[in-house]
Design a protein around this motif. Structure first.
Motif, mmCIF file in Angstrom:
data_model
loop_
_atom_site.group_PDB
_atom_site.id
_atom_site.type_symbol
_atom_site.label_atom_id
_atom_site.label_comp_id
_atom_site.label_asym_id
_atom_site.label_seq_id
_atom_site.Cartn_x
_atom_site.Cartn_y
_atom_site.Cartn_z
ATOM 1 N N PRO A 39 0.830 -1.210 0.000
ATOM 2 C CA PRO A 39 0.000 0.000 0.000
ATOM 3 C C PRO A 39 0.862 1.257 0.000
ATOM 4 O O PRO A 39 2.036 1.220 0.370
ATOM 5 C CB PRO A 39 -0.781 -0.119 1.307
ATOM 6 N N PRO A 40 0.257 2.388 -0.376
ATOM 7 C CA PRO A 40 0.981 3.654 -0.248
ATOM 8 C C PRO A 40 1.191 3.986 1.228
ATOM 9 O O PRO A 40 0.561 3.391 2.106
ATOM 10 C CB PRO A 40 0.046 4.673 -0.925
ATOM 11 N N ILE A 41 2.032 4.944 1.501
ATOM 12 C CA ILE A 41 2.426 5.278 2.872
ATOM 13 C C ILE A 41 1.246 5.699 3.754
ATOM 14 O O ILE A 41 1.280 5.525 4.960
ATOM 15 C CB ILE A 41 3.525 6.360 2.866
ATOM 16 N N TYR A 42 0.194 6.217 3.152
ATOM 17 C CA TYR A 42 -0.951 6.723 3.916
ATOM 18 C C TYR A 42 -2.051 5.682 4.117
ATOM 19 O O TYR A 42 -3.118 5.989 4.660
ATOM 20 C CB TYR A 42 -1.543 7.964 3.229
ATOM 21 N N ALA A 43 -1.807 4.439 3.696
ATOM 22 C CA ALA A 43 -2.855 3.416 3.753
ATOM 23 C C ALA A 43 -2.290 2.076 4.186
ATOM 24 O O ALA A 43 -1.079 1.864 4.198
ATOM 25 C CB ALA A 43 -3.512 3.267 2.377
ATOM 26 N N SER A 44 -3.193 1.184 4.554
ATOM 27 C CA SER A 44 -2.838 -0.222 4.748
ATOM 28 C C SER A 44 -3.971 -1.055 4.174
ATOM 29 O O SER A 44 -5.129 -0.621 4.160
ATOM 30 C CB SER A 44 -2.594 -0.540 6.227
ATOM 31 N N PHE A 45 -3.613 -2.215 3.663
ATOM 32 C CA PHE A 45 -4.582 -3.096 3.017
ATOM 33 C C PHE A 45 -4.635 -4.425 3.748
ATOM 34 O O PHE A 45 -3.612 -4.901 4.257
ATOM 35 C CB PHE A 45 -4.190 -3.405 1.568
ATOM 36 N N ASN A 46 -5.810 -5.025 3.754
ATOM 37 C CA ASN A 46 -5.973 -6.390 4.226
ATOM 38 C C ASN A 46 -6.965 -7.069 3.294
ATOM 39 O O ASN A 46 -8.118 -6.630 3.186
ATOM 40 C CB ASN A 46 -6.463 -6.431 5.673
ATOM 41 N N PHE A 47 -6.501 -8.097 2.615
ATOM 42 C CA PHE A 47 -7.341 -8.840 1.681
ATOM 43 C C PHE A 47 -7.822 -10.113 2.360
ATOM 44 O O PHE A 47 -7.021 -10.874 2.907
ATOM 45 C CB PHE A 47 -6.554 -9.178 0.409
ATOM 46 N N VAL A 48 -9.139 -10.319 2.337
ATOM 47 C CA VAL A 48 -9.758 -11.500 2.945
ATOM 48 C C VAL A 48 -10.797 -12.051 1.972
ATOM 49 O O VAL A 48 -11.319 -11.316 1.126
ATOM 50 C CB VAL A 48 -10.427 -11.173 4.305
ATOM 51 N N PRO A 49 -11.129 -13.346 2.083
ATOM 52 C CA PRO A 49 -12.171 -13.908 1.217
ATOM 53 C C PRO A 49 -13.536 -13.285 1.531
ATOM 54 O O PRO A 49 -13.819 -12.925 2.675
ATOM 55 C CB PRO A 49 -12.177 -15.391 1.578
ATOM 56 N N ARG A 50 -14.347 -13.163 0.514
ATOM 57 C CA ARG A 50 -15.713 -12.653 0.694
ATOM 58 C C ARG A 50 -16.686 -13.818 0.548
ATOM 59 O O ARG A 50 -17.163 -14.118 -0.528
ATOM 60 C CB ARG A 50 -16.043 -11.568 -0.327
ATOM 61 N N TYR A 51 -16.956 -14.467 1.645
ATOM 62 C CA TYR A 51 -17.897 -15.579 1.650
ATOM 63 C C TYR A 51 -19.327 -15.095 1.891
ATOM 64 O O TYR A 51 -20.277 -15.743 1.478
ATOM 65 C CB TYR A 51 -17.529 -16.598 2.723
ATOM 66 N N ASP A 52 -19.478 -13.978 2.566
ATOM 67 C CA ASP A 52 -20.783 -13.441 2.919
ATOM 68 C C ASP A 52 -21.085 -12.246 2.010
ATOM 69 O O ASP A 52 -20.518 -11.168 2.189
ATOM 70 C CB ASP A 52 -20.789 -13.022 4.390
ATOM 71 N N LYS A 53 -21.977 -12.441 1.048
ATOM 72 C CA LYS A 53 -22.290 -11.381 0.074
ATOM 73 C C LYS A 53 -23.016 -10.202 0.705
ATOM 74 O O LYS A 53 -23.151 -9.162 0.081
ATOM 75 C CB LYS A 53 -23.144 -11.953 -1.054
ATOM 76 N N SER A 54 -23.503 -10.360 1.945
ATOM 77 C CA SER A 54 -24.187 -9.235 2.585
ATOM 78 C C SER A 54 -23.179 -8.205 3.114
ATOM 79 O O SER A 54 -23.546 -7.075 3.415
ATOM 80 C CB SER A 54 -25.081 -9.719 3.736
ATOM 81 N N LEU A 55 -21.917 -8.596 3.211
ATOM 82 C CA LEU A 55 -20.873 -7.668 3.646
ATOM 83 C C LEU A 55 -20.352 -6.886 2.445
ATOM 84 O O LEU A 55 -20.266 -7.428 1.336
ATOM 85 C CB LEU A 55 -19.731 -8.433 4.305
ATOM 86 N N PRO A 56 -19.979 -5.642 2.652
ATOM 87 C CA PRO A 56 -19.462 -4.848 1.531
ATOM 88 C C PRO A 56 -18.121 -5.385 1.036
ATOM 89 O O PRO A 56 -17.371 -5.991 1.797
ATOM 90 C CB PRO A 56 -19.306 -3.448 2.118
ATOM 91 N N GLU A 57 -17.842 -5.139 -0.234
ATOM 92 C CA GLU A 57 -16.568 -5.573 -0.805
ATOM 93 C C GLU A 57 -15.403 -4.809 -0.174
ATOM 94 O O GLU A 57 -14.348 -5.369 0.083
ATOM 95 C CB GLU A 57 -16.580 -5.356 -2.317
ATOM 96 N N ARG A 58 -15.618 -3.517 0.051
ATOM 97 C CA ARG A 58 -14.576 -2.671 0.636
ATOM 98 C C ARG A 58 -15.102 -2.034 1.920
ATOM 99 O O ARG A 58 -16.228 -1.546 1.955
ATOM 100 C CB ARG A 58 -14.190 -1.558 -0.335
ATOM 101 N N GLU A 59 -14.241 -2.017 2.921
ATOM 102 C CA GLU A 59 -14.591 -1.384 4.191
ATOM 103 C C GLU A 59 -13.391 -0.553 4.635
ATOM 104 O O GLU A 59 -12.272 -1.069 4.708
ATOM 105 C CB GLU A 59 -14.902 -2.466 5.215
ATOM 106 N N TYR A 60 -13.629 0.710 4.907
ATOM 107 C CA TYR A 60 -12.555 1.636 5.277
ATOM 108 C C TYR A 60 -12.654 2.016 6.734
ATOM 109 O O TYR A 60 -13.752 2.205 7.269
ATOM 110 C CB TYR A 60 -12.644 2.915 4.442
ATOM 111 N N LYS A 61 -11.472 2.185 7.359
ATOM 112 C CA LYS A 61 -11.385 2.650 8.747
ATOM 113 C C LYS A 61 -10.188 3.580 8.881
ATOM 114 O O LYS A 61 -9.212 3.472 8.138
ATOM 115 C CB LYS A 61 -11.151 1.478 9.710
ATOM 116 N N VAL A 62 -10.283 4.454 9.862
ATOM 117 C CA VAL A 62 -9.126 5.188 10.364
ATOM 118 C C VAL A 62 -9.180 4.991 11.869
ATOM 119 O O VAL A 62 -10.210 5.256 12.492
ATOM 120 C CB VAL A 62 -9.148 6.677 9.989
#
Length: 105
Positions: A39-62
């Motif tokens: 990731p760029p210096i201002y971000a961090s990424f975590n990739f996980v499987p999406r088994y539950d379609k009711s959850l959003p594809e992307r979720e952001y936090k600070v």
């Protein structure tokens, strides 16, 4: 930038993006993607499987705070970054990682 100030993206990867048998490979792919996608210096990424379609594809936090789309746009605007471009770049990196991973199988 300190870790608590970085925008954190939880990206849920659809098993289908790895092909018809992607469910068999998605966990290994996520581990692979977490190692090779930097990731760029201002971000961090975590990739996980999406088994539950009711959850959003992307979720952001600070910090510990979930961000709405409007808050993500505002955060990235302060860094002179565009949310759509940011997400397109991540999608491109993910696409290249998928190709690299599938070649290893």
């Amino acid at each position: 930038m300190s870790e608590d100030k970085r925008i954190r993206l939880l990206y849920r990867v659809e098993p289908g993006c790895l092909g018809p048998t992607g469910v068999d490979y998605v966990e290994g792919f996520c581990q692979f993607a977490n190692k090779i996608i930097k990731p760029p210096i201002y971000a961090s990424f975590n990739f996980v499987p999406r088994y539950d379609k009711s959850l959003p594809e992307r979720e952001y936090k600070v910090g510990n705070k979930n961000l709405s789309s409007t808050q993500v746009i505002a955060y990235l605007d302060r860094l002179d970054k565009d949310k759509d471009e940011f997400e397109e770049q991540i999608d491109d990196l993910l696409s290249h990682a998928i190709d690299a991973y599938l070649k290893r199988l």
